[in-house]
Every structure is written in C-alpha cells, then in structure tokens.
Motif scaffolding. Sequence first.
Motif, mmCIF file in Angstrom:
data_model
loop_
_atom_site.group_PDB
_atom_site.id
_atom_site.type_symbol
_atom_site.label_atom_id
_atom_site.label_comp_id
_atom_site.label_asym_id
_atom_site.label_seq_id
_atom_site.Cartn_x
_atom_site.Cartn_y
_atom_site.Cartn_z
ATOM 1 N N SER A 34 -38.881 150.702 79.378
ATOM 2 C CA SER A 34 -39.851 150.532 80.470
ATOM 3 C C SER A 34 -41.194 151.144 80.096
ATOM 4 O O SER A 34 -42.259 150.570 80.364
ATOM 5 C CB SER A 34 -39.312 151.184 81.757
ATOM 6 O OG SER A 34 -38.118 150.564 82.172
ATOM 7 N N ALA A 35 -41.151 152.312 79.462
ATOM 8 C CA ALA A 35 -42.392 152.981 79.060
ATOM 9 C C ALA A 35 -43.131 152.181 77.994
ATOM 10 O O ALA A 35 -44.352 152.006 78.065
ATOM 11 C CB ALA A 35 -42.073 154.386 78.544
ATOM 12 N N PHE A 36 -42.403 151.675 77.010
ATOM 13 C CA PHE A 36 -43.056 150.919 75.941
ATOM 14 C C PHE A 36 -43.540 149.549 76.428
ATOM 15 O O PHE A 36 -44.509 149.013 75.898
ATOM 16 C CB PHE A 36 -42.126 150.765 74.745
ATOM 17 C CG PHE A 36 -42.154 151.954 73.823
ATOM 18 C CD1 PHE A 36 -43.215 152.151 72.963
ATOM 19 C CD2 PHE A 36 -41.132 152.885 73.845
ATOM 20 C CE1 PHE A 36 -43.268 153.256 72.125
ATOM 21 C CE2 PHE A 36 -41.172 153.987 73.012
ATOM 22 C CZ PHE A 36 -42.232 154.177 72.154
ATOM 23 N N GLN A 37 -42.873 149.014 77.424
ATOM 24 C CA GLN A 37 -43.361 147.775 78.010
ATOM 25 C C GLN A 37 -44.758 147.982 78.592
ATOM 26 O O GLN A 37 -45.658 147.143 78.428
ATOM 27 C CB GLN A 37 -42.392 147.311 79.109
ATOM 28 C CG GLN A 37 -42.683 145.940 79.671
ATOM 29 C CD GLN A 37 -42.340 144.826 78.706
ATOM 30 O OE1 GLN A 37 -43.228 144.256 78.088
ATOM 31 N NE2 GLN A 37 -41.063 144.500 78.591
ATOM 32 N N PHE A 62 -44.197 142.167 74.269
ATOM 33 C CA PHE A 62 -43.035 143.013 73.981
ATOM 34 C C PHE A 62 -41.809 142.414 74.677
ATOM 35 O O PHE A 62 -41.783 142.275 75.889
ATOM 36 C CB PHE A 62 -43.284 144.439 74.471
ATOM 37 C CG PHE A 62 -42.128 145.380 74.215
ATOM 38 C CD1 PHE A 62 -41.667 145.598 72.934
ATOM 39 C CD2 PHE A 62 -41.520 146.052 75.263
ATOM 40 C CE1 PHE A 62 -40.609 146.465 72.695
ATOM 41 C CE2 PHE A 62 -40.467 146.918 75.041
ATOM 42 C CZ PHE A 62 -40.005 147.124 73.749
ATOM 43 N N ASP A 63 -40.817 142.045 73.885
ATOM 44 C CA ASP A 63 -39.617 141.401 74.419
ATOM 45 C C ASP A 63 -38.385 142.238 74.108
ATOM 46 O O ASP A 63 -38.293 142.886 73.058
ATOM 47 C CB ASP A 63 -39.429 140.009 73.798
ATOM 48 C CG ASP A 63 -40.636 139.114 74.022
ATOM 49 O OD1 ASP A 63 -41.076 139.009 75.176
ATOM 50 O OD2 ASP A 63 -41.133 138.524 73.042
ATOM 51 N N PRO A 87 -50.237 139.658 68.481
ATOM 52 C CA PRO A 87 -49.191 140.614 68.095
ATOM 53 C C PRO A 87 -47.972 140.540 69.015
ATOM 54 O O PRO A 87 -48.103 140.408 70.236
ATOM 55 C CB PRO A 87 -49.897 141.966 68.220
ATOM 56 C CG PRO A 87 -50.985 141.745 69.222
ATOM 57 C CD PRO A 87 -51.448 140.337 69.002
ATOM 58 N N ARG A 88 -46.807 140.651 68.401
ATOM 59 C CA ARG A 88 -45.563 140.591 69.171
ATOM 60 C C ARG A 88 -44.552 141.570 68.584
ATOM 61 O O ARG A 88 -44.373 141.640 67.373
ATOM 62 C CB ARG A 88 -44.980 139.173 69.149
ATOM 63 C CG ARG A 88 -43.702 139.027 69.975
ATOM 64 C CD ARG A 88 -43.109 137.639 69.842
ATOM 65 N NE ARG A 88 -41.830 137.540 70.544
ATOM 66 C CZ ARG A 88 -40.957 136.552 70.400
ATOM 67 N NH1 ARG A 88 -41.241 135.538 69.579
ATOM 68 N NH2 ARG A 88 -39.813 136.549 71.060
ATOM 69 N N VAL A 89 -43.899 142.313 69.458
ATOM 70 C CA VAL A 89 -42.845 143.255 69.071
ATOM 71 C C VAL A 89 -41.604 142.917 69.883
ATOM 72 O O VAL A 89 -41.699 142.557 71.061
ATOM 73 C CB VAL A 89 -43.276 144.719 69.328
ATOM 74 C CG1 VAL A 89 -42.111 145.684 69.124
ATOM 75 C CG2 VAL A 89 -44.451 145.096 68.432
ATOM 76 N N ARG A 90 -40.463 143.062 69.253
ATOM 77 C CA ARG A 90 -39.213 142.713 69.951
ATOM 78 C C ARG A 90 -38.116 143.725 69.605
ATOM 79 O O ARG A 90 -38.022 144.205 68.479
ATOM 80 C CB ARG A 90 -38.771 141.322 69.523
ATOM 81 C CG ARG A 90 -37.434 140.856 70.127
ATOM 82 C CD ARG A 90 -37.121 139.433 69.728
ATOM 83 N NE ARG A 90 -37.030 139.297 68.266
ATOM 84 C CZ ARG A 90 -36.754 138.157 67.657
ATOM 85 N NH1 ARG A 90 -36.601 137.046 68.348
ATOM 86 N NH2 ARG A 90 -36.685 138.114 66.331
ATOM 87 N N LEU A 91 -37.285 144.026 70.594
ATOM 88 C CA LEU A 91 -36.080 144.818 70.368
ATOM 89 C C LEU A 91 -34.887 143.960 70.748
ATOM 90 O O LEU A 91 -34.844 143.407 71.839
ATOM 91 C CB LEU A 91 -36.096 146.107 71.195
ATOM 92 C CG LEU A 91 -34.890 147.033 71.019
ATOM 93 C CD1 LEU A 91 -35.310 148.507 71.031
ATOM 94 C CD2 LEU A 91 -33.830 146.798 72.097
ATOM 95 N N ASP A 110 -38.196 144.345 65.501
ATOM 96 C CA ASP A 110 -38.998 143.540 64.573
ATOM 97 C C ASP A 110 -40.327 143.167 65.199
ATOM 98 O O ASP A 110 -40.543 143.323 66.406
ATOM 99 C CB ASP A 110 -38.236 142.310 64.082
ATOM 100 C CG ASP A 110 -37.890 141.317 65.177
ATOM 101 O OD1 ASP A 110 -37.904 141.701 66.367
ATOM 102 O OD2 ASP A 110 -37.593 140.152 64.855
ATOM 103 N N ASP A 111 -41.240 142.686 64.359
ATOM 104 C CA ASP A 111 -42.579 142.334 64.831
ATOM 105 C C ASP A 111 -43.148 141.237 63.945
ATOM 106 O O ASP A 111 -42.535 140.839 62.959
ATOM 107 C CB ASP A 111 -43.491 143.570 64.844
ATOM 108 C CG ASP A 111 -43.667 144.190 63.461
ATOM 109 O OD1 ASP A 111 -44.162 143.493 62.546
ATOM 110 O OD2 ASP A 111 -43.315 145.369 63.281
ATOM 111 N N ASN A 112 -44.322 140.738 64.316
ATOM 112 C CA ASN A 112 -44.969 139.687 63.521
ATOM 113 C C ASN A 112 -46.208 140.219 62.810
ATOM 114 O O ASN A 112 -47.169 139.504 62.567
ATOM 115 C CB ASN A 112 -45.328 138.474 64.391
ATOM 116 C CG ASN A 112 -46.407 138.782 65.416
ATOM 117 O OD1 ASN A 112 -46.707 139.951 65.696
ATOM 118 N ND2 ASN A 112 -46.994 137.749 66.000
#
Length: 215
Positions: free
Chosen positions: A57-60, A70-71, A119-123, A141-143
């Motif tokens: 929640s914080a990183f979102q 962020f997904d 930019p996109r980050v995913r967990l 991961d990220d792009n």
Amino acid sequence: TTTEASNSQRDGSETIKKNSDNTTTPSSKHTSSPPTMLGDVDLEMSFVPDVLDPILSAFQAIASERNIAFDVEGVNDELPGVLVCPKALQEAVSNLLDNALKYVTLRKEGRTTVKNEFPRVRLRLIPNEKPYAAGVTILVDDNGPGIPPEDQTSIFQRGFRSKLTSSVNGSGIGLDISMGLLSRMGGILQVGEGDSNSLDGAVMKCILFRDPELC
C-alpha cells in the motif's frame, strides 16, 4: 538503500534479533501457528500477501506520486504458508521495491530518450516451481534498463554501485541487507531470468519455503 516506505535503514541481523527477542504471541493475521526456531531466528508460519500488504500500500502511493505504474499480481488464497520473520520479510522486499522504483526511470542502453517515458514496476507472487521445495516465490520486475550481466553478482556486495545506476542517489547496501535477512530465514535472493512474462528490465527473485529446515 533507504526505503521511503519504512523510513529506516536497519542492519538485517538487528531486525531479526529484535523479532526473536519478542516473546509476544504473533498476530493471527500473519501466522497460523506458534513461532519456530531456525538457528537463532524466530520464524512464523505466515501468508505472504498478508505480510506484504502494508508495504505494498505504501509503495503504491509512492509510485503514484512519481507517475510510475505499479502492479501486484498473484495475490490469492491458494498460495501456501511459509516460515518467515514477517518484519524481516517486509524490510527485504521493501529494499527490492525501493530499488525498482528508483532505477526504472533510467533509459535503456541504446535508446535515444533521456529517460524511460512509461516506467512500470510489478510484484508477482507464485508458488515455488521445481526443483525448489514447497513455498512462495516473490518476483519484482520492471521495464527499466535491467542489470548488466557483469554486475549480477556484484550487486549483492555491500557498497557496490553499478555504472548504470551511479547517477541516482544510493548507498549500495539494500540488496546486501535483503540477502542477509532472507538467508537467515532459509530463503534465497537472486537475479531472476527474463521470460515471456517479464517486463524486459531487472528481475529480482525471492524464494521462501514452507519448511526451510528441509531445503
């Protein structure tokens, strides 16, 4: 690396020692059984989505402020429980996410743009795959520009800064701390391999076990 989500930069051994000194019965939100000892570390049978929920929640919110997508994928009740120290796991994953959010905006080598425009980050959470024993794998991961092959071992050394990321403020200790925390819980941290499902940037792979003593 100092994570904004936790607003702290603690040594890994200190985090786990504080938890192992705490004799209070663990919260049922994270665990379904009393603590188990692995060496000098107290571990709890925990459900990874519950443990990570506060930091995600914080990183979102942080990602939203920086205009970074962020997904989170794979959160479901079918994931097995794992033996971990919840606070230590939160810090370890926070360091991985903090790095991803900092470096995903850098441009890829060979691109003409000044920075990554989308930019996109995913967990992702998935059950462990063979040959690993039962447990949960966390993929961050990220792009962004990714991790050069020549740096994929060095990045876990305390104080190491890659030439690729040296333009961004950082201390180079976050991955070392994360690896120490995960190792003391019987877990594994490594650079993941990109595949058809990855975002074509860096992939960090954290492997947790239901019974780390058997691994």
